[in-house]
Write a protein that holds these residues in place. Structure first.
Motif, short mmCIF file in Angstrom:
data_model
loop_
_atom_site.label_atom_id
_atom_site.label_comp_id
_atom_site.label_asym_id
_atom_site.label_seq_id
_atom_site.Cartn_x
_atom_site.Cartn_y
_atom_site.Cartn_z
N ARG A 138 1.94 -2.56 9.93
CA ARG A 138 2.81 -2.23 8.79
C ARG A 138 3.11 -3.41 7.86
O ARG A 138 4.10 -3.38 7.15
CB ARG A 138 4.14 -1.60 9.24
N VAL A 139 2.29 -4.47 7.90
CA VAL A 139 2.54 -5.56 6.93
C VAL A 139 1.82 -5.27 5.61
O VAL A 139 2.04 -5.99 4.62
CB VAL A 139 2.09 -6.96 7.46
N GLY A 140 0.96 -4.27 5.61
CA GLY A 140 0.28 -3.88 4.36
C GLY A 140 -1.20 -4.20 4.32
O GLY A 140 -1.78 -4.29 3.23
N LYS A 141 -1.83 -4.35 5.48
CA LYS A 141 -3.26 -4.70 5.51
C LYS A 141 -4.10 -3.61 4.83
O LYS A 141 -4.96 -3.91 4.00
CB LYS A 141 -3.76 -4.86 6.96
N THR A 142 -3.84 -2.36 5.20
CA THR A 142 -4.63 -1.25 4.65
C THR A 142 -4.41 -1.13 3.14
O THR A 142 -5.35 -0.89 2.38
CB THR A 142 -4.25 0.06 5.36
N SER A 143 -3.17 -1.34 2.69
CA SER A 143 -2.88 -1.26 1.26
C SER A 143 -3.61 -2.35 0.49
O SER A 143 -4.14 -2.13 -0.60
CB SER A 143 -1.38 -1.38 1.01
N ILE A 144 -3.66 -3.55 1.09
CA ILE A 144 -4.39 -4.66 0.46
C ILE A 144 -5.86 -4.31 0.33
O ILE A 144 -6.48 -4.50 -0.73
CB ILE A 144 -4.20 -5.96 1.30
N LEU A 145 -6.42 -3.74 1.39
CA LEU A 145 -7.84 -3.38 1.40
C LEU A 145 -8.14 -2.34 0.31
O LEU A 145 -9.08 -2.48 -0.47
CB LEU A 145 -8.21 -2.84 2.79
N LEU A 146 -7.30 -1.31 0.25
CA LEU A 146 -7.53 -0.24 -0.72
C LEU A 146 -7.34 -0.72 -2.15
O LEU A 146 -8.09 -0.35 -3.06
CB LEU A 146 -6.59 0.93 -0.44
N ARG A 147 -6.34 -1.54 -2.36
CA ARG A 147 -6.08 -2.05 -3.71
C ARG A 147 -7.22 -2.96 -4.16
O ARG A 147 -7.70 -2.84 -5.28
CB ARG A 147 -4.74 -2.79 -3.74
N TYR A 148 -7.66 -3.83 -3.27
CA TYR A 148 -8.70 -4.78 -3.66
C TYR A 148 -10.05 -4.11 -3.88
O TYR A 148 -10.71 -4.34 -4.88
CB TYR A 148 -8.84 -5.88 -2.59
N VAL A 149 -10.43 -3.22 -2.97
CA VAL A 149 -11.77 -2.61 -3.06
C VAL A 149 -11.80 -1.44 -4.03
O VAL A 149 -12.73 -1.28 -4.81
CB VAL A 149 -12.29 -2.19 -1.66
N ARG A 150 -10.77 -0.59 -3.99
CA ARG A 150 -10.80 0.63 -4.80
C ARG A 150 -9.80 0.63 -5.95
O ARG A 150 -9.71 1.60 -6.69
CB ARG A 150 -10.50 1.84 -3.90
N ASP A 151 -8.97 -0.39 -5.99
CA ASP A 151 -7.88 -0.45 -6.97
C ASP A 151 -6.99 0.79 -6.89
O ASP A 151 -6.66 1.42 -7.90
CB ASP A 151 -8.44 -0.64 -8.40
N GLU A 152 -6.64 1.15 -5.67
CA GLU A 152 -5.76 2.31 -5.47
C GLU A 152 -4.54 1.86 -4.70
O GLU A 152 -4.62 1.03 -3.79
CB GLU A 152 -6.48 3.38 -4.62
N PHE A 153 -3.39 2.41 -5.07
CA PHE A 153 -2.21 2.19 -4.25
C PHE A 153 -1.30 3.40 -4.40
O PHE A 153 -0.84 3.74 -5.48
CB PHE A 153 -1.43 0.94 -4.65
N ALA A 154 -1.06 4.04 -3.32
CA ALA A 154 -0.09 5.14 -3.29
C ALA A 154 0.14 5.47 -1.84
O ALA A 154 -0.75 5.29 -1.01
CB ALA A 154 -0.64 6.35 -4.03
N GLU A 155 1.36 5.91 -1.54
CA GLU A 155 1.60 6.28 -0.14
C GLU A 155 0.72 7.45 0.25
O GLU A 155 0.26 7.56 1.36
CB GLU A 155 3.08 6.60 0.04
#
Lengths: 405, 204
Positions: B12-29
């Motif tokens: 829950r530190v945000g690893k998956t969010s970082i991955l999605l934002r960086y590779v796909r430029d997506e962020f949403a719960e």
């Protein structure tokens, strides 16, 4: 059945004994394999003959039931992969490559322990040494297969791309090099791995027998546990118990022969988990929470557990050997690592600290005893004890060793 | 050149969010399309070198800690993520680095990311302590926010640049990016049959 009142006379040899003791199944399977390969080469590499079509049809009919057992999603609904594989197959039966492959296969087969040597390793509890032998041969085999695949891809990529561009495959979509590599890899495995499969499996299965038994025991203990016990968060639990993903793993790994296909089944299982999750958890607007590793790993562990895999440790050793180069870094490598993590976690989960201590102490004692016996054997201080008929021991070993499906 | 990067950090530190934002430029719960969020690829250019990053997300829960080496063996780089609002998550990063150095050695490039800087007002991790620690282990530090897309490109670009340099130094400029076991294999060469040379001269 009850004993016959008139048992057949005991033969002292000659023709009767030939019929009563046919060659072992493994030998007959290898002979059949060689014969089918020769037949396939006749069809693919020789000049066309009026009976070629008939022979090809008979071959396809003979091989079809094996193919149809595979229940996990096929590579592609179209026939382009089959066309690419046929092309690669024709390249590999060219005399220079055929000779190269047959020499390599013969050399590797000769360097693997034969049955009496294998019995000796098992008797002396030298599983560590057997693992090293298995890993070394797997490394050689995978290295050769990789290099051969790379060479065929490099030499035939343009032809294969032209094949994909034919009108009959139009509009189908084309993944370029990835598709060529997959087709070539499969054919190379058919040529290089299949003839060695039974010999190699026997070594791997005997080397990892203890690990397989441990994983099997842990799986049996953990099977009744529910998803909550595995700490799968409530919002990620599956009403279907991830049965489709577990089914793909079981069918895909159990029904396929080639390491590539087994690896593909692991990736297909991971994708099925995501598909099931979306189907069962999407909101009214079709949205879901992304499945990151924190949530995915517990679900994957649960699916592996329910897939009822036999010899998971041996399987892992085989697939790790074959997943090399860029495949090891890419998606296939990631899900293979996740599969390995699942197997390791299952090993650790099923026992308490106390049980682990008892098991490790017993294994250490067993290893120590084996080491002492080896030392005594080396020094010539202890006569090797021959208990029972060595022929029967060998038969028992081979009957129990089995092969990786 | 293909490079493997592992994402490490507490749950829950945000690893998956970082991955999605960086590779796909997506962020949403919640998201419509991206379900596969534990492994993603991205092609980037590092100077004149085209690189493909294969980013491996890992499970950060304590009970999976022993499985770490399965994921980070053969890795070219590691991005260690902590949450600036969670002091415990930074302690975990220190534990990971100790382990990485022990098992993988110094060949692996390490970058540390302090995530969730959009929640600066809730900061629980002392900045001076973080900088001092990063200096002591020779790791670069970046502040990131997957939510606001802050610092991610810089973080991954720096990681990629160092990984490419190390790989070139090790294998030379012509490295094709063979990963894992592939790098050590000998090349298979098939030689054509040599034509028998015609005998020159001779009496018979």
């Amino acid at each position: 059945p009850p004993p016959s009142p008139n048992p057949p006379p005991q033969s002292s040899g000659g023709l009767f004994s030939t019929f009563s003791r046919p060659p072992p199944v493994a030998d007959r399977a290898q002979a059949l394999d060689r014969w089918l390969r020769k037949l396939a080469r006749l069809v693919y590499a020789s000049a066309l003959h009026e009976k070629s079509r008939e022979v090809l049809l008979l071959l396809i009919i003979f091989l079809k039931p094996l193919e149809s057992r595979v229940e996990f999603p096929p590579i592609d609904p179209g026939c382009l992969p089959a066309a690419l594989e046929t092309y690669a197959c024709r390249v590999l039966v060219l005399p220079v490559l055929d000779l190269l492959i047959s020499q390599f296969v013969a050399a590797l087969a000769a360097s693997l322990p034969n049955n009496p040597q294998l019995v000796d390793y098992v008797k002396r509890q030298e599983r560590g040494a057997l693992k090293e032998i298995a890993d070394e041969h797997m490394g050689k085999l995978a290295g050769f297969a990789d290099q051969l695949s790379a060479m065929v891809v490099e030499g035939c990529k343009a032809d294969m791309e032209a094949l994909a561009g034919r009108a009959e495959f139009e509009g189908r979509g084309w993944n370029g090099e990835e598709e060529v590599q997959r087709a070539v890899q499969r054919v190379v495995e058919m040529e290089v791995y299949v003839p060695l499969r039974s010999l190699l499996s026997r070594v791997i299965v005997n080397a990892y027998r203890r690990d397989d038994a441990l994983v099997h025991d842990r799986m049996a203990r953990l099977l009744p546990r529910d998803q909550a016990w595995f700490n799968i968060p409530e919002g990620f639990r599956s009403p279907s118990g991830w049965s489709a993903a577990a089914g793909i793993l079981k069918a895909g790994i159990g029904a396929s022969t080639l390491p590539s296909d087994k690896l593909r089944a692991i990736v297909a299982c991971a994708r099925e988990i995501m598909r099931t999750y979306k189907e069962e958890h999407e909101g009214e607007e079709g949205d879901t929470i992304p499945l990151g590793a924190d949530d995915f790993l517990p679900v994957f562990i649960y699916a592996v557990l329910r897939s009822d895999l036999g010899r998971a440790a041996s399987l892992l050793a085989l697939l790790s050997g074959f997943c090399s180069g860029n495949r090891r870094i890419g998606e296939t490598g990631y899900y293979l690592a996740t599969f390995e993590a699942a197997v390791e976690h299952i090993k650790m989960m099923g026992e308490t600290d106390e049980e682990r201590e008892v098991r490790e102490a017993a294994e250490a004692k067993e290893d120590e005893e084996a080491e002492q016996a080896r030392r005594a054997d080396r020094d010539g201080q202890q006569e090797q004890q021959q208990d029972g008929d060595p022929g029967k021991q060998l038969e028992a070993l081979l009957a129990g060793s089995g092969f990786l499906s | 050149m293909r490079l493997k990067v592992v994402l490490l950090g507490e749950g829950r530190v945000g690893k998956t969010s970082i991955l999605l934002r960086y590779v796909r430029d997506e962020f949403a719960e919640k998201q419509q399309s991206t379900l596969q969020a534990s492994y993603l690829d991205k092609r980037i250019s590092v100077g004149a070198t085209n690189a493909q990053l294969s980013v491996w997300d890992t499970a950060g829960q304590e009970r999976f800690h022993a499985l770490g080496p399965i994921y980070y063996r053969d890795a070219d780089g590691a991005l260690l993520v902590y949450d600036i609002t969670d002091a415990e998550s930074f302690s975990k990063v220190q534990k990971w680095i100790k382990e990485l150095r022990k098992i993988v050695g110094t060949e692996i490039t390490i970058v540390i990311a302090g995530n969730k800087v959009d929640l600066e007002r809730n900061r629980q991790v002392d900045e001076a302590q973080v900088f001092e620690y990063c200096k002591s282990v020779g790791a670069k530090h970046f502040y990131t926010s997957a939510k606001q897309n802050v610092g991610l490109s810089e973080c991954f670009n720096d990681l990629a640049k160092n990984m490419v340099e190390k790989k070139k130094a090790k294998f030379g400029d012509g490295v094709a990016g063979l990963g894992g076991k592939g790098g050590k294999k000998q090349k298979l060469v098939v030689l054509d049959d040599v034509e028998p040379t015609a005998k020159k001269g001779g009496c018979c």
